[in-house]
Design a protein around this motif. Structure first.
Motif, PDB file in Angstrom:
ATOM      1  N   MET A 292       0.844  -1.187   0.000  1.00 54.27           N
ATOM      2  CA  MET A 292       0.000   0.000   0.000  1.00 54.27           C
ATOM      3  C   MET A 292       0.884   1.243   0.000  1.00 54.27           C
ATOM      4  SD  MET A 292      -3.218   0.676   2.531  1.00 54.27           S
ATOM      5  CE  MET A 292      -4.297   2.079   2.301  1.00 54.27           C
ATOM      6  N   LYS A 293       0.421   2.302  -0.631  1.00 53.82           N
ATOM      7  CA  LYS A 293       1.200   3.535  -0.717  1.00 53.82           C
ATOM      8  C   LYS A 293       0.687   4.554   0.297  1.00 53.82           C
ATOM      9  CE  LYS A 293       2.450   3.056  -5.597  1.00 53.82           C
ATOM     10  NZ  LYS A 293       2.437   3.717  -6.929  1.00 53.82           N
ATOM     11  N   PHE A 294       1.636   5.123   1.046  1.00 55.74           N
ATOM     12  CA  PHE A 294       1.303   6.117   2.056  1.00 55.74           C
ATOM     13  C   PHE A 294       2.084   7.405   1.812  1.00 55.74           C
ATOM     14  CE2 PHE A 294       0.266   2.143   4.152  1.00 55.74           C
ATOM     15  CZ  PHE A 294      -0.923   2.438   4.796  1.00 55.74           C
ATOM     16  N   GLU A 295       1.512   8.510   2.313  1.00 54.99           N
ATOM     17  CA  GLU A 295       2.213   9.789   2.315  1.00 54.99           C
ATOM     18  C   GLU A 295       2.295  10.291   3.750  1.00 54.99           C
ATOM     19  OE1 GLU A 295       1.146  11.301  -2.209  1.00 54.99           O
ATOM     20  OE2 GLU A 295       0.253  12.360  -0.499  1.00 54.99           O
ATOM     21  N   VAL A 296       3.391  10.982   4.042  1.00 56.18           N
ATOM     22  CA  VAL A 296       3.647  11.489   5.386  1.00 56.18           C
ATOM     23  C   VAL A 296       4.044  12.952   5.258  1.00 56.18           C
ATOM     24  CG1 VAL A 296       4.896  11.135   7.545  1.00 56.18           C
ATOM     25  CG2 VAL A 296       4.547   9.196   5.980  1.00 56.18           C
ATOM     26  N   TYR A 297       3.359  13.811   6.007  1.00 59.43           N
ATOM     27  CA  TYR A 297       3.613  15.255   5.963  1.00 59.43           C
ATOM     28  C   TYR A 297       4.115  15.701   7.340  1.00 59.43           C
ATOM     29  CZ  TYR A 297       1.125  15.030   1.565  1.00 59.43           C
ATOM     30  OH  TYR A 297       0.743  14.707   0.272  1.00 59.43           O
ATOM     31  N   CYS A 298       5.250  16.398   7.366  1.00 59.02           N
ATOM     32  CA  CYS A 298       5.950  16.655   8.616  1.00 59.02           C
ATOM     33  C   CYS A 298       6.207  18.146   8.846  1.00 59.02           C
ATOM     34  CB  CYS A 298       7.303  15.937   8.620  1.00 59.02           C
ATOM     35  SG  CYS A 298       7.198  14.158   8.297  1.00 59.02           S
ATOM     36  N   ASP A 299       6.309  18.499  10.123  1.00 62.03           N
ATOM     37  CA  ASP A 299       6.642  19.860  10.525  1.00 62.03           C
ATOM     38  C   ASP A 299       7.298  19.793  11.894  1.00 62.03           C
ATOM     39  OD1 ASP A 299       6.861  22.570  10.289  1.00 62.03           O
ATOM     40  OD2 ASP A 299       4.754  23.021  10.610  1.00 62.03           O
ATOM     41  N   GLU A 300       7.893  20.910  12.326  1.00 66.46           N
ATOM     42  CA  GLU A 300       8.539  20.926  13.631  1.00 66.46           C
ATOM     43  C   GLU A 300       8.175  22.192  14.393  1.00 66.46           C
ATOM     44  OE1 GLU A 300      11.296  23.192  11.003  1.00 66.46           O
ATOM     45  OE2 GLU A 300      10.503  21.162  10.804  1.00 66.46           O
ATOM     46  N   ALA A 301       8.336  22.133  15.708  1.00 66.78           N
ATOM     47  CA  ALA A 301       8.111  23.289  16.574  1.00 66.78           C
ATOM     48  C   ALA A 301       9.249  23.360  17.589  1.00 66.78           C
ATOM     49  CB  ALA A 301       6.767  23.167  17.296  1.00 66.78           C
ATOM     50  N   ASN A 302       9.684  24.547  17.883  1.00 64.25           N
ATOM     51  CA  ASN A 302      10.734  24.805  18.870  1.00 64.25           C
ATOM     52  C   ASN A 302      12.088  24.178  18.508  1.00 64.25           C
ATOM     53  OD1 ASN A 302       8.551  25.900  20.450  1.00 64.25           O
ATOM     54  ND2 ASN A 302       8.126  23.817  21.165  1.00 64.25           N
ATOM     55  N   PRO A 303      12.536  24.298  17.248  1.00 64.55           N
ATOM     56  CA  PRO A 303      13.831  23.710  16.889  1.00 64.55           C
ATOM     57  C   PRO A 303      15.001  24.376  17.603  1.00 64.55           C
ATOM     58  CG  PRO A 303      13.015  25.089  15.112  1.00 64.55           C
ATOM     59  CD  PRO A 303      11.892  24.965  16.098  1.00 64.55           C
ATOM     60  N   ASP A 304      14.784  25.580  18.164  1.00 60.73           N
ATOM     61  CA  ASP A 304      15.869  26.255  18.875  1.00 60.73           C
ATOM     62  C   ASP A 304      16.273  25.521  20.149  1.00 60.73           C
ATOM     63  OD1 ASP A 304      13.357  26.951  19.938  1.00 60.73           O
ATOM     64  OD2 ASP A 304      14.176  28.775  20.851  1.00 60.73           O
ATOM     65  N   VAL A 305      15.497  24.518  20.577  1.00 59.76           N
ATOM     66  CA  VAL A 305      15.886  23.685  21.718  1.00 59.76           C
ATOM     67  C   VAL A 305      17.276  23.086  21.486  1.00 59.76           C
ATOM     68  CG1 VAL A 305      15.390  21.457  22.823  1.00 59.76           C
ATOM     69  CG2 VAL A 305      13.580  23.159  22.581  1.00 59.76           C
ATOM     70  N   LEU A 306      17.597  22.781  20.222  1.00 63.06           N
ATOM     71  CA  LEU A 306      18.878  22.141  19.903  1.00 63.06           C
ATOM     72  C   LEU A 306      19.990  23.130  19.582  1.00 63.06           C
ATOM     73  CD1 LEU A 306      17.665  19.165  17.663  1.00 63.06           C
ATOM     74  CD2 LEU A 306      18.233  19.133  20.086  1.00 63.06           C
ATOM     75  N   THR A 307      19.662  24.396  19.446  1.00 61.91           N
ATOM     76  CA  THR A 307      20.673  25.340  18.964  1.00 61.91           C
ATOM     77  C   THR A 307      20.865  26.558  19.854  1.00 61.91           C
ATOM     78  OG1 THR A 307      18.998  26.450  17.583  1.00 61.91           O
ATOM     79  CG2 THR A 307      20.281  24.682  16.555  1.00 61.91           C
ATOM     80  N   SER A 308      19.958  26.806  20.775  1.00 64.63           N
ATOM     81  CA  SER A 308      20.008  28.027  21.579  1.00 64.63           C
ATOM     82  C   SER A 308      20.309  27.712  23.040  1.00 64.63           C
ATOM     83  CB  SER A 308      18.675  28.784  21.477  1.00 64.63           C
ATOM     84  OG  SER A 308      18.638  29.861  22.378  1.00 64.63           O
ATOM     85  N   ALA A 309      21.058  28.603  23.677  1.00 67.31           N
ATOM     86  CA  ALA A 309      21.316  28.455  25.107  1.00 67.31           C
ATOM     87  C   ALA A 309      20.082  28.813  25.927  1.00 67.31           C
ATOM     88  CB  ALA A 309      22.487  29.340  25.515  1.00 67.31           C
ATOM     89  N   ASN A 310      19.173  29.565  25.336  1.00 71.95           N
ATOM     90  CA  ASN A 310      17.946  29.983  26.020  1.00 71.95           C
ATOM     91  C   ASN A 310      16.730  29.742  25.129  1.00 71.95           C
ATOM     92  OD1 ASN A 310      19.113  31.290  28.525  1.00 71.95           O
ATOM     93  ND2 ASN A 310      20.180  32.453  26.924  1.00 71.95           N
ATOM     94  N   PRO A 311      16.387  28.482  24.897  1.00 72.08           N
ATOM     95  CA  PRO A 311      15.245  28.185  24.016  1.00 72.08           C
ATOM     96  C   PRO A 311      13.936  28.627  24.642  1.00 72.08           C
ATOM     97  CG  PRO A 311      16.025  26.184  25.079  1.00 72.08           C
ATOM     98  CD  PRO A 311      17.011  27.260  25.416  1.00 72.08           C
ATOM     99  N   ARG A 312      12.932  28.822  23.780  1.00 73.63           N
ATOM    100  CA  ARG A 312      11.640  29.316  24.240  1.00 73.63           C
ATOM    101  C   ARG A 312      10.822  28.250  24.947  1.00 73.63           C
ATOM    102  NH1 ARG A 312       9.555  31.285  18.572  1.00 73.63           N
ATOM    103  NH2 ARG A 312      10.663  29.356  18.068  1.00 73.63           N
ATOM    104  N   ALA A 313      11.124  26.984  24.723  1.00 70.88           N
ATOM    105  CA  ALA A 313      10.308  25.903  25.274  1.00 70.88           C
ATOM    106  C   ALA A 313      11.211  24.788  25.802  1.00 70.88           C
ATOM    107  CB  ALA A 313       9.373  25.357  24.195  1.00 70.88           C
ATOM    108  N   ARG A 314      10.630  23.920  26.583  1.00 73.36           N
ATOM    109  CA  ARG A 314      11.394  22.785  27.122  1.00 73.36           C
ATOM    110  C   ARG A 314      11.548  21.670  26.099  1.00 73.36           C
ATOM    111  NH1 ARG A 314      10.256  19.497  32.820  1.00 73.36           N
ATOM    112  NH2 ARG A 314      11.604  17.698  32.344  1.00 73.36           N
TER     113      ARG A 314
END
Length: 232
Positions: A1-23
């Motif tokens: 069977m063929k499937f499609e997957v649609y993706c997005d992200e939130a709060n990516p600064d968690v991995l790059t900022s010393a003071n991210p907006r979210a946990r």
């Protein structure tokens, strides 16, 4: 069977900022049979027409004058049962050790993307995956992710992973909405009595439970809170 997957992200600064907006960094994915894609897009178009809501669908745009539109988008998601599924991963910055990812936040981000997708790729199916477009330092991130998924799912086909601008792809936008709903609970940002609270309540009522990390077997709305420090 063929499937499609649609993706997005939130709060990516968690991995790059010393003071991210979210946990929690959140990465979300909307899964559907390929044959349903056009029907779902037509139904979303009809909702846009009825509510005269022509802008980009986004969690950040949920407001009192658009509450009914967004509530009906939740109803649409629910109406497809297990033929339209959502899964997200929540990454706790307080448990994060970037040294395990060569002190490279971008590399860590795509490792978590792999964890999000890998566990829902089932045998003998074919998958096309669409990500919100993202500026990467290393242009090979998506080809490497494709290769890793293919090598660990030998009886399935990962046909492609493409990055597309979300403002042109309504199903990435729907993923953004659902991810925002999940993140508002996991990151504890939801305020009572708001339009966003009404949208979250509509989904929780349909699911019959408050949104929280789920068991891995949950199929309709799965929230995977990864344990970076081990344990059961």
């Amino acid at each position: 069977m063929k499937f499609e997957v649609y993706c997005d992200e939130a709060n990516p600064d968690v991995l790059t900022s010393a003071n991210p907006r979210a946990r929690y960094l959140m990465i979300g994915s909307l899964w559907l049979p390929e044959e349903l894609r056009d029907e779902i897009k037509v139904r979303i178009g009809a909702l846009r027409q009825r509510h005269q809501a022509w802008g980009e669908i986004k969690w950040s745009k949920v407001s009192p004058n658009r509450k009914d539109f967004y509530v009906e988008l939740i109803d649409l998601f629910v109406s497809y049962g297990d033929n339209l599924r959502f899964r997200c991963i929540a990454v706790d910055r307080t448990q994060l050790n970037l040294a395990l990812h060569d002190n490279d936040g971008e590399l860590g981000f795509y490792k978590f993307y792999y964890q999000l997708l890998h566990h829902w790729v089932l045998d003998f199916n074919a998958y096309r995956i669409f990500c919100d477009i993202k500026s990467n330092r290393d242009p090979k991130r998506l080809p490497v992710l494709t290769r890793c998924l293919s090598r660990t799912n030998l009886t399935s086909n990962i046909d492609s992973i493409q990055s597309l601008p979300s403002h042109e792809v309504v199903l990435i936008q729907l993923c953004d909405l659902l991810l925002g709903v999940a993140s508002s609970r996991i990151n504890e940002t939801l305020r009572d009595g708001t339009a966003k609270s009404a949208v979250v309540s509509r989904l929780e009522s349909a699911l019959g439970c408050s949104l929280a990390p789920t068991h891995k077997r949950e199929e309709k709305f799965n929230i995977f809170q990864i344990r970076l420090q081990g344990g059961w």
